[in-house]
Design a protein around this motif. Structure first.
Motif, PDB file in Angstrom:
ATOM      1  N   ARG A 169     -25.320 -13.007  65.342  1.00  0.00           N
ATOM      2  CA  ARG A 169     -24.563 -12.675  66.549  1.00  0.00           C
ATOM      3  C   ARG A 169     -23.782 -13.877  67.058  1.00  0.00           C
ATOM      4  N   ALA A 211     -20.678 -14.108  64.937  1.00  0.00           N
ATOM      5  CA  ALA A 211     -19.692 -13.098  65.322  1.00  0.00           C
ATOM      6  C   ALA A 211     -18.984 -13.519  66.611  1.00  0.00           C
ATOM      7  N   THR A 212     -19.755 -14.086  67.541  1.00  0.00           N
ATOM      8  CA  THR A 212     -19.166 -14.564  68.790  1.00  0.00           C
ATOM      9  C   THR A 212     -18.098 -15.615  68.504  1.00  0.00           C
ATOM     10  N   SER A 234     -14.906 -14.152  66.927  1.00  0.00           N
ATOM     11  CA  SER A 234     -14.129 -13.131  67.638  1.00  0.00           C
ATOM     12  C   SER A 234     -12.809 -13.659  68.185  1.00  0.00           C
ATOM     13  N   LEU A 274     -14.554  -9.586  61.782  1.00  0.00           N
ATOM     14  CA  LEU A 274     -14.022  -9.845  63.120  1.00  0.00           C
ATOM     15  C   LEU A 274     -12.516 -10.087  63.092  1.00  0.00           C
ATOM     16  N   MET A 282     -26.786  -6.919  68.463  1.00  0.00           N
ATOM     17  CA  MET A 282     -27.101  -8.249  68.979  1.00  0.00           C
ATOM     18  C   MET A 282     -28.325  -8.302  69.866  1.00  0.00           C
ATOM     19  N   ALA A 303     -11.128  -3.622  70.187  1.00  0.00           N
ATOM     20  CA  ALA A 303     -12.475  -4.210  70.257  1.00  0.00           C
ATOM     21  C   ALA A 303     -13.228  -3.707  71.481  1.00  0.00           C
ATOM     22  N   PHE A 304     -14.552  -3.685  71.393  1.00  0.00           N
ATOM     23  CA  PHE A 304     -15.364  -3.344  72.565  1.00  0.00           C
ATOM     24  C   PHE A 304     -16.731  -4.008  72.450  1.00  0.00           C
ATOM     25  N   ILE A 305     -17.439  -4.074  73.578  1.00  0.00           N
ATOM     26  CA  ILE A 305     -18.849  -4.460  73.545  1.00  0.00           C
ATOM     27  C   ILE A 305     -19.667  -3.306  74.117  1.00  0.00           C
ATOM     28  N   VAL A 323     -23.134  -2.461  76.367  1.00  0.00           N
ATOM     29  CA  VAL A 323     -24.088  -3.063  77.291  1.00  0.00           C
ATOM     30  C   VAL A 323     -25.208  -2.061  77.540  1.00  0.00           C
ATOM     31  N   THR A 338     -25.832  -7.595  76.672  1.00  0.00           N
ATOM     32  CA  THR A 338     -24.776  -7.225  75.731  1.00  0.00           C
ATOM     33  C   THR A 338     -25.474  -6.946  74.405  1.00  0.00           C
ATOM     34  N   ALA A 369     -21.319  -5.717  69.426  1.00  0.00           N
ATOM     35  CA  ALA A 369     -19.873  -5.924  69.395  1.00  0.00           C
ATOM     36  C   ALA A 369     -19.308  -4.896  68.438  1.00  0.00           C
ATOM     37  N   GLY A 370     -18.221  -4.232  68.830  1.00  0.00           N
ATOM     38  CA  GLY A 370     -17.678  -3.164  68.003  1.00  0.00           C
ATOM     39  C   GLY A 370     -16.199  -3.326  67.715  1.00  0.00           C
ATOM     40  N   MET A 371     -15.804  -2.857  66.524  1.00  0.00           N
ATOM     41  CA  MET A 371     -14.418  -2.899  66.101  1.00  0.00           C
ATOM     42  C   MET A 371     -14.014  -1.516  65.638  1.00  0.00           C
ATOM     43  N   ARG A 376     -26.092 -14.463  77.118  1.00  0.00           N
ATOM     44  CA  ARG A 376     -25.468 -13.252  76.577  1.00  0.00           C
ATOM     45  C   ARG A 376     -24.372 -13.626  75.581  1.00  0.00           C
ATOM     46  N   PRO A 377     -24.304 -12.877  74.462  1.00  0.00           N
ATOM     47  CA  PRO A 377     -23.184 -13.129  73.555  1.00  0.00           C
ATOM     48  C   PRO A 377     -21.867 -12.833  74.299  1.00  0.00           C
ATOM     49  N   GLU A 378     -20.849 -13.612  74.013  1.00  0.00           N
ATOM     50  CA  GLU A 378     -19.576 -13.429  74.714  1.00  0.00           C
ATOM     51  C   GLU A 378     -18.463 -13.364  73.688  1.00  0.00           C
ATOM     52  N   LEU A 379     -17.971 -12.166  73.425  1.00  0.00           N
ATOM     53  CA  LEU A 379     -16.968 -11.983  72.379  1.00  0.00           C
ATOM     54  C   LEU A 379     -15.607 -11.642  72.961  1.00  0.00           C
ATOM     55  N   TRP A 380     -14.553 -12.020  72.216  1.00  0.00           N
ATOM     56  CA  TRP A 380     -13.166 -11.782  72.618  1.00  0.00           C
ATOM     57  C   TRP A 380     -12.981 -12.235  74.068  1.00  0.00           C
ATOM     58  N   LEU A 435     -13.978 -10.092  76.471  1.00  0.00           N
ATOM     59  CA  LEU A 435     -14.737  -9.017  77.115  1.00  0.00           C
ATOM     60  C   LEU A 435     -15.986  -9.619  77.746  1.00  0.00           C
ATOM     61  N   ASN A 491     -19.329  -9.493  80.157  1.00  0.00           N
ATOM     62  CA  ASN A 491     -20.336  -8.583  80.699  1.00  0.00           C
ATOM     63  C   ASN A 491     -20.655  -9.009  82.132  1.00  0.00           C
ATOM     64  N   ARG A 531     -22.425  -7.249  84.363  1.00  0.00           N
ATOM     65  CA  ARG A 531     -23.519  -6.486  84.960  1.00  0.00           C
ATOM     66  C   ARG A 531     -24.660  -7.415  85.382  1.00  0.00           C
TER      67      ARG A 531
END
Lengths: 574, 319
Positions: A115, A118-119, A122, A151, A341, A414-416, A418, A425, A428-430, B182-186, B188, B190, B192
């Motif tokens: 994970r 991937a972070t 991204s 990614l 993740m 892209a999206f995450i 939660v 989190t 992570a999605g593509m 928390r993982p932090e991608l692109w 985006l 979180n 919450r």
């Protein structure tokens, strides 16, 4: 870069030079023994990006022989990491050269930190994958390359390290290069994302081919690792991609002003452009592009701006403003690649919150299509994904949102996910495929509504784009004729004509219309030197002046890399 | 999908593209990213606040906030944690800046600790920071029920900061757990949080010290005069220059000397050393920065009292 010690140093010149620099992000991954920390430490140290007090703080510590600096200590920042001697989390590091500012996302390499990899990938323009020359290709290098490709990182720079341990032998380098190229081919097939790769033989410990070219490997005629990183194009969405603008906030200081604030995710917007708001489908015209520093005539990705429209339509945070001619798909059912993740495994039919651009919608995973075993690239049947698992899933959203495929747009694709109970989190999605569509949707024969970019490219056999040629007129003639023969539809624009193209904004507007229509804008310039070049998207290639056949082949390759040529059969390419 | 292998020697050299719109400098790109972050937080949290420390990074962050919401005013207040040991010039500058940008300014002091005579010599720097900065900050956030607090910290400042997220999650005691981020991608984020929990947000995460100064130069952002070199009275101890702002830092019979000097980063006067310098303008500071061999926090006593001390402070709730 002029240095302070040189008598000619001028801070004014330095600042002017700084304005010409862009920003380039790359990720690295690796674990204890493969020399990643040494490599990064070397890049930072040799580009004078570490301060003496930082070096003093680690001198005499660590595991290297006395007198040598253990670069790993420069980069492992958390106590737990120093205690365990491993990198756990993503660390961001910064350095700059005369040409670029760099941000490194430095990530651990072990499977349990997928994970984190991937972070780091991204937001990366390139990934530096390390291979230990004395050990050959291990699963870890494969995993890093796979995740980078998944990614959407296009440029993979393979640093074959520890060349000093194998006596700088070319044969072993070539053999690893051959094996890993084949693996990268399979990776690209699996992820569906194109990969461009470069191999560099290095020794991070000795400093060979990291910053400076090494004399120890005369058989290698290529660039050093840093030179490669300085010359790769950034993989940001280009200004000529379709315009996408997720609304972050409605700005309404008084009843006389109503603007929509956001960061341009892709493409360009110009005052006077017609836009469509998704998912409502309402259309309006842009009247102002507002910034603190004054209104703009036109703005491009990734600037943050505020748009004012010519009419009152209902727009709120989460809406996607798009160019009227090239709309995103409004959908509720998607297939997506997922990196899981969270410690709690994926649960089908459980409610998750999906965050996409500036909106959050409840969603359920209806099926796990497959799980990918990264070591073998095999797809396995699965009903769940566990921490660091990678696979493809089917997703159902509680309300429709406007999306693009990830390979077309790294922001709107892209999206995450939660977990609404823990707020973690979890994935992570593509977006890989869109299964339903509204009126603005997929290319269906006989469907109504405005034409989409997909419908146009299905008809023309290629995507819209710009091909910029700096070449003599007779060579441009040959290239234009060749494109016609191969089924490309190109509109030729001579940039040197006195009018109307001397007006850049008008030229840009014409080019934009051509590209929006799914055609190729063939912009021809007289070369101002002997250098004959072709440029498309973020790629530039030199054309052979004495061999038209080679020049034409290079143009085809360029169109393929810029993803203008999508359907090679139809376009008549081999 | 095909793999294109490019021989490194034939890699294309990027050439300038005809349109003047093509090039965006690194500062424009960093600015766009920071504005995006400021807008996200203002839109997703109930009660955000901007920690305003008066330093150069805060000055840049404040300008970015003006840009993010223009033509509307900044939609959250500024909070200054005053330890009682801030330079007098910082306080007047702070009030003037808040007035000129039209932002609401809140000032919070740990009055009971100040009244008890807390100072870094009587205690050690870590416990002093704990009371006057960290405790005061946590009290202020709790008092006003802020659920998101912007800070000007950058990842290039210090090793544990390099691993900080842009949205840094804090539990209900305001504490940071570096192993459970928390993982932090692109882009985006979180947002919450459960009631009582909060986040710290670092819109300048990807800026370097040099980027900050260049931006201040390009944007003509005002900064406190203490950053510019002039003759100032200092206690001189070897290489170290200590401002005379607080009488208790003086050793017995120690006399201040006039030294042409400036501050590279602004903290509390007893713990912030000055440097000898002739840099009296922003270009001169930038030019000096290029010649520096030490990091900007080298003159901050608090960062060096023990191995990993910044991380320990952050775990306890420090910014």
């Amino acid at each position: 870069m002029a240095t302070l010690s040189s008598p000619s140093f001028s801070v004014i010149d330095y600042l002017a030079e700084e304005r010409g620099k862009d920003l380039f992000r790359f990720s690295t991954a690796g674990s204890v023994d493969d020399g990643k920390s040494t490599l990064i430490g070397r890049l930072l140290y040799d580009t004078q990006s570490v301060y003496e007090d930082q070096v003093r703080a680690i001198e005499g510590k660590g595991t290297t022989v006395p007198g040598q600096i253990d670069f790993a200590l420069l980069t492992d920042g958390l106590r737990a990491e120093r205690e365990q001697g491993i990198t756990i989390d993503v660390a961001y590091r910064f350095f700059s050269t005369a040409r670029r500012k760099f941000i490194i996302a430095d990530t651990p390499g072990h499977e349990q930190y997928t994970r984190n990899m991937a972070t780091g990938a991204s937001t990366a323009d390139a990934a530096v994958v390390l291979i230990d020359a004395s050990k050959g290709v291990l699963e870890q290098s494969l995993r890093h390359a796979y995740i980078a490709s998944l990614l959407g990182v296009r440029h993979i720079v393979v640093a074959i390290n520890k060349m000093d341990l194998i006596g700088y032998a070319e044969q072993q380098f070539r053999s690893i290069e051959h094996d890993f190229s084949l693996l990268l081919n399979r990776i690209a097939q699996d992820t569906g994302n194109p990969v461009d790769c470069v191999f560099v033989p290095v020794s991070a410990l000795a400093g060979d081919n990291i910053v400076h070219r090494s004399s120890a490997m005369n058989w290698y005629a290529g660039q050093s690792l840093l030179e490669v990183l300085e010359s790769l194009p950034p993989s940001r969405n280009s200004r000529l991609d379709p315009f996408r603008f997720p609304v972050q906030r409605v700005i309404r200081p008084s009843h006389t002003f109503r603007g929509f604030a956001g960061q341009i995710a892709s493409g360009t917007v110009t005052v006077g452009d017609f836009i469509t708001v998704l998912p409502s489908g309402k259309t309006a015209q842009v009247t102002r592009i507002v910034t603190f520093d004054g209104d703009l005539e036109s703005a491009r990705s990734p600037l943050s701006v505020t748009l004012v429209l010519d009419r009152e339509i209902d727009i709120s945070r989460g809406d996607l403003i798009v160019a009227a001619g090239s709309q995103a798909t409004v959908a509720r059912n998607l297939d997506a690649a997922l990196v899981w993740m969270d410690l709690r495994p994926l649960q089908r039919n459980r409610r998750y919150l999906l965050k996409h651009t500036s909106q959050t919608v409840p969603a359920v995973i209806t099926a796990v299509n497959h799980r990918t075993h990264v070591g073998t690239l095999q797809h396995e049947a699965a009903t769940t994904l566990e921490l660091n698992g990678i696979g493809e899933i089917a997703l159902h959203l509680m309300r429709p949102i406007a999306v693009d495929l990830y390979r077309h747009n790294r922001n709107t694709g892209a999206f995450i996910l939660v977990d609404p109970e823990t707020n973690s989190t979890v994935a992570a999605g593509m977006i890989h495929a869109i299964h339903d569509s509204t009126a603005q949707g997929k290319p269906l024969h006989g469907s109504s509504g405005p034409l989409t970019a997909e419908e146009r490219s299905a008809r023309w056999g290629h995507r819209g784009g710009v091909l910029d040629l700096k070449a003599p007129e007779d060579l441009v003639d040959l290239i234009e004729r060749d494109l016609l023969l191969h089924g490309f539809i190109a509109v030729r624009i001579n940039a040197d004509d006195p009018s109307p193209s001397s007006d850049h904004s008008l030229l840009d507007a014409v080019v934009q219309r051509v590209v929006d229509a799914g055609l190729i804008a063939l912009i021809a310039h007289q070369p101002d030197s002997d250098e004959i070049t072709a440029h498309s998207g973020s790629y530039t290639t030199a054309l052979a002046a004495d061999s038209p056949a080679q020049a034409i082949a290079a143009v085809h390759e360029l169109l393929r890399r810029a993803e203008i040529a999508v359907n090679t059969q139809k376009a008549g390419l081999q | 999908m095909p793999v294109t292998q490019i021989a490194a020697q034939s890699l294309p050299v990027p050439i300038p593209v005809p349109s003047s719109h093509e090039h965006l400098s690194h500062l424009r790109l960093l600015e766009a990213e920071s504005i995006h972050i400021l807008r996200e937080v203002a839109s997703e949290f109930e009660r955000p606040v901007m920690l305003y420390s008066v330093g150069k990074d805060s000055s840049v962050m404040l300008r970015l906030a003006q840009k993010a919401f223009y033509p509307a005013p900044i939609p959250f207040p500024l909070l200054h944690v005053d330890t009682g040991f801030k330079f007098a010039e910082m306080l007047s500058f702070r009030d003037e800046m808040a007035r000129s940008v039209g932002a609401e300014l809140l000032v919070w002091r740990n009055e009971s600790a100040i009244a008890a005579g807390t100072n870094p010599i009587a205690l050690d720097t870590r416990r002093c920071c704990g009371l006057l900065k960290t405790q005061a900050l946590l009290d202020a956030l709790r008092h006003y029920k802020f659920d998101a607090a912007f800070g000007g910290a950058r990842r290039d400042e210090e090793k544990s900061r390099a691993k900080e997220r842009i949205y840094s999650f804090r539990d209900s005691a305001g504490q940071w757990d570096p192993k459970n981020q928390r993982p932090e991608l692109w882009n985006l984020y979180n947002a919450r949080v459960h009631p009582g929990e909060s986040i710290r947000v670092f819109p300048l995460s990807n800026w370097t010290e040099m980027d900050v100064w260049q931006y201040i130069h390009e944007e003509k952002i005002p900064v406190v005069d203490l950053y510019f070199a002039k003759e100032r009275p200092m206690y001189v101890r070897g290489e170290a220059l200590l401002p005379i702002e607080q009488a208790f830092v003086a050793h017995r019979d120690e006399m201040p000397q006039m030294v042409r000097s400036r501050l590279r980063s602004l903290g509390c006067s007893p713990c912030t050393g000055a440097i000898r310098s002739d840099a009296d303008s922003i270009p001169a500071i930038i030019s000096e920065l290029l010649s520096f061999r030490n990091s900007e926090r080298a003159n901050r006593a608090i960062d060096h009292d023990q191995e990993g001390s910044m991380e320990i402070k952050k775990r306890e709730g420090y910014f």
